[in-house]
Design a protein around this motif. Structure first.
Motif, PDB file in Angstrom:
ATOM      1  N   CYS A   1       7.349   7.380  -2.034  1.00  0.00           N
ATOM      2  CA  CYS A   1       6.214   6.806  -1.323  1.00  0.00           C
ATOM      3  C   CYS A   1       6.205   7.413   0.068  1.00  0.00           C
ATOM      4  O   CYS A   1       7.236   7.551   0.707  1.00  0.00           O
ATOM      5  CB  CYS A   1       6.342   5.289  -1.246  1.00  0.00           C
ATOM      6  SG  CYS A   1       5.000   4.564  -0.276  1.00  0.00           S
TER       7      CYS A   1
ATOM      8  N   VAL B   1       4.628   6.235   2.764  1.00  0.00           N
ATOM      9  CA  VAL B   1       4.491   5.278   3.868  1.00  0.00           C
ATOM     10  C   VAL B   1       5.817   5.240   4.627  1.00  0.00           C
ATOM     11  O   VAL B   1       6.879   5.061   4.026  1.00  0.00           O
ATOM     12  CB  VAL B   1       4.131   3.873   3.326  1.00  0.00           C
ATOM     13  CG1 VAL B   1       4.097   2.842   4.455  1.00  0.00           C
ATOM     14  CG2 VAL B   1       2.792   3.919   2.593  1.00  0.00           C
TER      15      VAL B   1
ATOM     16  N   HIS C   1       8.362   2.574   4.154  1.00  0.00           N
ATOM     17  CA  HIS C   1       8.856   2.527   2.777  1.00  0.00           C
ATOM     18  C   HIS C   1       9.859   3.652   2.505  1.00  0.00           C
ATOM     19  O   HIS C   1      10.785   3.483   1.719  1.00  0.00           O
ATOM     20  CB  HIS C   1       7.678   2.607   1.802  1.00  0.00           C
ATOM     21  CG  HIS C   1       6.715   1.466   1.948  1.00  0.00           C
ATOM     22  ND1 HIS C   1       5.627   1.294   1.140  1.00  0.00           N
ATOM     23  CD2 HIS C   1       6.677   0.429   2.836  1.00  0.00           C
ATOM     24  CE1 HIS C   1       4.958   0.207   1.509  1.00  0.00           C
ATOM     25  NE2 HIS C   1       5.576  -0.330   2.542  1.00  0.00           N
TER      26      HIS C   1
ATOM     27  N   LEU D   1       0.888  -1.164   0.000  1.00  0.00           N
ATOM     28  CA  LEU D   1       0.000   0.000   0.000  1.00  0.00           C
ATOM     29  C   LEU D   1       0.921   1.208   0.000  1.00  0.00           C
ATOM     30  O   LEU D   1       1.744   1.403   0.881  1.00  0.00           O
ATOM     31  CB  LEU D   1      -0.966  -0.010   1.187  1.00  0.00           C
ATOM     32  CG  LEU D   1      -0.427  -0.224   2.590  1.00  0.00           C
ATOM     33  CD1 LEU D   1      -0.297   1.097   3.315  1.00  0.00           C
ATOM     34  CD2 LEU D   1      -1.358  -1.149   3.357  1.00  0.00           C
ATOM     35  N   HIS D   2       0.797   1.958  -1.082  1.00  0.00           N
ATOM     36  CA  HIS D   2       1.756   3.030  -1.343  1.00  0.00           C
ATOM     37  C   HIS D   2       1.031   4.357  -1.511  1.00  0.00           C
ATOM     38  O   HIS D   2      -0.125   4.389  -1.934  1.00  0.00           O
ATOM     39  CB  HIS D   2       2.580   2.717  -2.597  1.00  0.00           C
ATOM     40  CG  HIS D   2       3.284   1.395  -2.524  1.00  0.00           C
ATOM     41  ND1 HIS D   2       4.305   1.154  -1.650  1.00  0.00           N
ATOM     42  CD2 HIS D   2       3.089   0.241  -3.208  1.00  0.00           C
ATOM     43  CE1 HIS D   2       4.724  -0.098  -1.807  1.00  0.00           C
ATOM     44  NE2 HIS D   2       4.002  -0.680  -2.731  1.00  0.00           N
TER      45      HIS D   2
ATOM     46  N   MET E   1      12.185   3.771  -0.825  1.00  0.00           N
ATOM     47  CA  MET E   1      11.228   3.936  -1.923  1.00  0.00           C
ATOM     48  C   MET E   1      11.098   5.416  -2.244  1.00  0.00           C
ATOM     49  O   MET E   1      10.069   6.062  -1.968  1.00  0.00           O
ATOM     50  CB  MET E   1       9.882   3.329  -1.526  1.00  0.00           C
ATOM     51  CG  MET E   1       8.942   3.101  -2.693  1.00  0.00           C
ATOM     52  SD  MET E   1       7.480   2.175  -2.208  1.00  0.00           S
ATOM     53  CE  MET E   1       7.754   0.618  -3.032  1.00  0.00           C
TER      54      MET E   1
HETATM   55 CU    CU Z   1       5.126   2.499  -0.359  1.00  0.00          CU
END
Ligand code: CU
Length: 327
Positions: free
Chosen positions: A303, A305, A308, A259-260, A313
């Motif tokens: 991203c 999150v 992440h 889930l990004h 990311m």
């Molecule tokens: Cu992500």
């Protein structure tokens, strides 16, 4: 509609748009590659921080869809470096037919399955059924996919939208292997010309895949939190010129961890009428959003999150100032 306005509309549409759809051919091979998640060998966002556990090993054997210029499969079709692990972009306009000549140059049975387009069972490329469901090592198959009205942009979509394609023989494993690409479908009458199905109301488009590749059976150092297969700023080449209309095609794949929240610094986007600078993605999400790149600078694109961000990311993208005399 009265006859006169209808006639005027006819003249307003470019001549190629009024013709029947085209057959667009692509040659795509699946091949083993040695993939490098961080070709620079460095954390390009925070050089002092290093690559953490994800840097202990950055090269892994993967597989890649590679586009070729013709049926000799000798000359790879040019591809911008930012596409990374993504296979070739397959493009078409509503009304067209895609003929994708697939060659399996690996030791595994594989397939090609398109999201969104119209196909019969032999061209689903999935479920180990139909002629296209299992393409053995060394074998070839031509997929025929129709870009019908239902594969094109809807009433609230921009003039082009993104679809995923991927191998679907063993979908979970094949996607993690890297056998992933994108299709972009342009609304009828909105292409640049008969030989260029890209939309004429945008200057540039990028596609980015947010996905955590699992290289070591779940061990943290092998969970590569990648954008187009790159970590810690190693996704390079996302460059626009100030004033350009930029379309971002966003896709994600993977599992519960995927889930990004794609987030741009420096600019906002229009996501189907919603103004934002963060777009939510879940596995197999496909979203196309628009940006006016009017803020020169080099900006983070990552991203949002937390875990992440820590795992790399993230990258940077650049808006270069417009040359003198332009805009
Ligand atoms: Cu992500």
């Amino acid at each position: 509609m009265k006859a006169l306005p209808a006639l005027l509309l006819l003249f307003a549409i470019p001549s190629w748009a009024a013709s029947a759809g085209q057959v667009r051919e692509y040659w795509v091979a699946a091949e083993p590659v040695e993939w490098n998640y961080a070709p620079s060998g460095r954390n390009l966002i925070h050089p002092g921080a290093g690559l953490g556990p994800w840097g202990e090993r950055v090269r892994y054997p993967k597989y890649h869809f590679i586009g070729y210029t013709d049926g000799s499969y000798q000359t790879p079709a040019p591809q911008p470096r930012w596409r990374g692990i993504l296979g070739p972009e397959l493009r078409g306009e509503v009304g067209d037919t895609l003929k994708v000549h697939f060659r399996n140059r690996t030791e595994l049975p594989l397939s090609m399955h398109p999201h969104g387009l119209h196909y019969d069972e032999d061209n689903d490329g999935a479920d180990r059924r139909g002629a296209g469901g299992v393409i053995g090592p060394g074998e070839a198959y031509t997929y025929t996919w129709q870009i019908d009205e239902a594969a094109g942009p809807g009433p609230t979509d921009p003039s082009s939208i993104v679809w995923l394609y991927h191998s679907h023989f063993d979908p979970v494993a094949d996607i993690n292997r890297g056998l992933i690409g994108t299709i972009v479908v342009t609304r009828k009458g909105m292409t640049r010309g008969p030989d260029d199905p890209r939309p004429r109301d945008v200057d540039r488009s990028f596609s980015t895949l947010f996905m955590v590749f699992d290289e070591e059976d779940g061990a943290e150092g092998g969970l590569m939190h990648a954008m187009n297969g790159y970590i810690f700023g190693n996704l390079q080449g996302l460059e626009a010129v100030a004033g350009e209309r930029v379309r971002w095609h966003l896709v994600a794949l993977g599992s519960e961890v995927d889930l990004h929240t794609a987030h741009w610094h420096g600019e906002t986007v229009l996501d189907h009428g919603r103004r934002t600078d963060v777009v939510e993605l879940l596995p197999a999400s496909m979203v196309s959003v628009d940006m006016i790149a009017d803020n020169p600078g080099t900006w983070l694109y990552h991203c949002h999150v937390g875990d992440h961000i820590t795992a790399g990311m993230k990258t940077r993208w650049t808006v270069t100032p417009a040359p003198a005399g332009r805009r």
